[in-house]
Scaffold this active site. Structure first.
Site, PDB file in Angstrom:
ATOM      1  CD  GLN A 266      -2.825   1.015   0.006  1.00  0.00           C
ATOM      2  OE1 GLN A 266      -3.407   0.064  -0.286  1.00  0.00           O
ATOM      3  NE2 GLN A 266      -2.983   2.124  -0.896  1.00  0.00           N
TER       4      GLN A 266
ATOM      5  CG  HIS B  55      -0.928   2.380  -4.387  1.00  0.00           C
ATOM      6  ND1 HIS B  55      -0.987   2.267  -5.598  1.00  0.00           N
ATOM      7  CD2 HIS B  55      -1.552   1.260  -3.827  1.00  0.00           C
ATOM      8  CE1 HIS B  55      -1.596   1.198  -6.065  1.00  0.00           C
ATOM      9  NE2 HIS B  55      -1.872   0.674  -4.985  1.00  0.00           N
TER      10      HIS B  55
ATOM     11  CD  GLU C 119      -8.761   2.392  -1.444  1.00  0.00           C
ATOM     12  OE1 GLU C 119      -7.433   3.134  -0.841  1.00  0.00           O
ATOM     13  OE2 GLU C 119      -8.649   2.499  -2.494  1.00  0.00           O
ATOM     14  CG  HIS C 120      -7.220  -1.692  -0.072  1.00  0.00           C
ATOM     15  ND1 HIS C 120      -6.885  -0.565  -0.313  1.00  0.00           N
ATOM     16  CD2 HIS C 120      -7.593  -2.293  -1.318  1.00  0.00           C
ATOM     17  CE1 HIS C 120      -6.744  -0.262  -1.570  1.00  0.00           C
ATOM     18  NE2 HIS C 120      -7.288  -1.259  -2.216  1.00  0.00           N
TER      19      HIS C 120
ATOM     20  CG  ASP D 200      -4.435  -3.723  -5.466  1.00  0.00           C
ATOM     21  OD1 ASP D 200      -5.570  -3.397  -4.980  1.00  0.00           O
ATOM     22  OD2 ASP D 200      -3.259  -3.675  -4.819  1.00  0.00           O
TER      23      ASP D 200
ATOM     24  CG  HIS E 181     -50.852  16.123  -6.503  1.00  0.00           C
ATOM     25  ND1 HIS E 181     -50.463  17.506  -7.042  1.00  0.00           N
ATOM     26  CD2 HIS E 181     -49.720  15.339  -6.822  1.00  0.00           C
ATOM     27  CE1 HIS E 181     -49.140  17.469  -7.396  1.00  0.00           C
ATOM     28  NE2 HIS E 181     -48.660  16.201  -6.878  1.00  0.00           N
TER      29      HIS E 181
END
Lengths: 431, 431
Positions: free
Chosen positions: A258, A261, A325-326, A359, A418
């Site tokens: 991670q 990245h 996220e993960h 991934d 209506h």
């Protein structure tokens, strides 16, 4: 190592706080000017922007079909096979998500339906950067292909005198994409939102990008009626929950995968075992030295924390609060603990499920909500390429019965017309 | 009457252009100051805002549980029964939408799952205005109830010395809502996004509102990580496709029931029959005079158009281009023409299916994308109260096979640590 229960609440909060990301007013001003430029001068503006930001010389925007068709000729057998295998798994998992229309009579003569419509025209943005990202093409392209969208535009920047990577083109080919545009940044997002001679106008743009791309997506989705975007973007992050049954080398490798990245990535390890954390720490030192992106990973590790918690249960509570996220689970009976998981984008269960599996190739989508948005946003899924609408079909008899609900409610809400739209039908001679 | 094929393209475009709505910089500045006020002073700020904007005297924010419990005592039997019937239909149709988790082995030893999580804490905003809107409570409250959200906050403004309408409270009771806040406008949206002593913090806010509410939703969803909103708001609209088999009085009543919503409503009639359009026009004149909201309806009719088209097929094409919130089909074999429908929020099929059926009681949701957003946005549905996430569980054998896809892709993308997280596992002695 942080010891959670010894931190005061301020320090606890700090440990789970993400690095601030805020695009300044300069980014907004720059993007607004790019959007105006593209609206006014279309393709010409895109070429100017490519020259300015990517040092691009070629006046080409659209990749000729033949290059897409023949892309595999320039790929190694190994990489082609890898793309084929990843495509097959991603496609299988997303096919499972194809929506089915639903119908029900809520009361006699009152039929209600939920139907699905593919979003007609979609754009897929694949950022440039240091390497081509064929996996980004697959993750989004498979969805567009399965939805049956009639227009799919893939856009990616190409730098200087480089050519577009054949892995990008081959991934596009697998997904049936025939429109590939060599253009990046805020400019191409604007072009896809409004259309230019070379770039078809689309209704929704998917894909990550830098601060300029993100700003362009945001501004255009607010100003072009009907134009939508996928989800808020943010730096990537992972949270690993591990106990003493886990392998410290695996956990360290996951944290580093991670961290590489980007310098703004955030990685967290929560464990109830002090010795394990020390071992992970030593493994990080050992493994990081061997990485080609060691400097990036090193910077990301500085934002990150290895935290000693009281129990695995406490780790799950903190994870739910953080909303990663993960989320990687390397603890005893990990699968049976899935009911404790909340607010995660994608979960990786057990010792042999590294994040890199998701991934690239397990089949799940790697476009995930980050930066706390996993509390409310979904992981990218096939429904993001569809919209849902409803249909009702009512008989005169059905409307007669239903009027007992409609008329008092319309009256209570002060909406005469209506009520009248019902009354006029019930009082009519036709049936 | 406009004759479509006699209009030049500019006039055609104008006929389908919605009235411009843009919140000025003043709205943004006012809302930003309200947000700061609520962040700084919580409940106290809400009370000040209620005094300022709603002329409110009472210092009450939370409705006591007993008032919700006993709300039906203050309702007529007829209105209570109407709410019960509408609730039952809406519930049945939305129950049909409860998501089911999905699982698949994409290849041996690689299990992928799609799971669903209810959004924990949601806020429902019901605007004030000239009348209470119990139907808005039902449309959103049923979804929150079915999702199993643990915190559901209902907020609505109460003016001056009025009390909250029992129909609102009874609708809330049906939906199991126990937190009802008497507060409206941008202030309560901010309070729900950040939390105050009286107002629980929520993760997603649903519901329509005026320009200030819409601006608050937009600004807060961009600035509070994890905070989300339902969909872009805009004026209400209807498009009726009718041929000579339709009843002009019904079509006129449907156009007017949309027009009475607000002066910015847009109503369009597309028909291939000149005589029919003239009859509808005469019916509008006749019916409008009888409405209590005739002045509002009259203003809305000024933005609107009755258009003669060449054929019913052309009407469907124009409708798809326009993307109406509500689409009413009063033409021969209407149901069999549903496959021509694109970009509609909700469709009303046949002579006995007026829009007001869906507004209140058929079972479909009346929260719909408008202002062209029906090209990309869904009608409100149960999935808006859930998020989707993925889980993968891989065996060592599965990872070995999968590595043939992961390793070449990680290498192509220049991500060493991603490859290493796999390699380290495959080279490990443990199994």
């Amino acid at each position: 190592m942080l010891v959670w229960n010894e931190l005061d609440s301020q320090a606890q909060q700090k440990a789970l706080t993400r690095p601030a990301v805020s695009a300044g007013a300069e980014v907004q001003a720059a993007v607004e000017s790019i959007i105006s430029m593209v609206k006014a001068r279309g393709d010409e503006a895109l070429l100017e922007l490519a020259a300015q930001f990517d040092g691009r010389i070629s006046p080409r925007l659209c990749v000729p079909t033949i290059e897409i068709e023949q892309s595999e000729l320039n790929l190694s057998n190994e990489l082609k096979a890898a793309i084929d295998q990843a495509y097959s798994n991603i496609r299988k998992f997303h096919e499972l998500q194809l929506p089915k229309p639903k119908q029900l009579e809520t009361q006699p003569g009152v039929s209600c339906e939920l139907r699905y419509q593919a979003i007609d025209a979609v754009g897929i943005y694949v950022p440039g950067g240091s390497a081509p990202l064929p996996s980004s093409v697959l993750m989004q392209g498979v969805c567009a292909q399965l939805s049956g969208a009639t227009t799919v535009v893939l856009a990616t920047p190409v730098k200087g005198s480089e050519t577009i990577h054949p892995a990008i083109l081959y991934a596009a080919k697998k997904c049936g994409i025939t429109t590939v545009i060599e253009s990046g940044g805020a400019g191409i997002i604007a072009a896809m939102a409004v259309g230019t001679p070379s770039v078809p106008k689309v209704s929704k743009v998917f894909g990550p990008g830098n601060a300029y791309v993100t700003m362009a997506k945001q501004l255009l989705s607010q100003s072009v009626p009907g134009f939508a975007i996928d989800m808020p973007a943010g730096p990537s992050e992972v949270l690993v929950i591990a106990d003493k049954t886990a392998n410290p080398a695996f956990a360290a490798a996951d944290l580093l995968s991670q961290a590489e990245h980007g310098a703004d990535s955030q990685v967290l390890l929560l464990s109830d075992d002090r010795t394990f954390i020390k071992e992970v720490s030593a493994e990080i030192e050992r493994q990081i030295a061997l990485l080609s992106r060691a400097d990036i990973a090193q910077k990301a590790m500085e934002n990150s924390a290895l935290i000693l918690v009281e129990s695995v249960d406490q780790a799950f509570e903190l994870s739910s609060e953080y909303g990663p996220e993960h989320l990687i689970l390397q603890c005893k009976d990990a699968y049976s603990k899935l009911d404790k998981v909340k607010n995660a984008g994608s979960v990786f269960v057990g010792d042999y499920t590294p994040e890199s599996a998701g991934d690239y190739a397990s089949g799940t989508n790697h476009v995930l909500p980050t930066y706390g948005y996993s509390k409310t946003y979904s992981s990218l899924n096939l429904m993001d390429f569809f919209r849902t609408y409803t249909v009702q079909t009512i008989s005169k008899q059905g409307l007669t019965e239903l009027s007992k609900a409609i008329l008092p409610l319309a009256q209570a809400e002060g909406l005469d017309a209506h009520a009248n739209a019902v009354a006029i039908r019930l009082n009519s001679g036709r049936s």
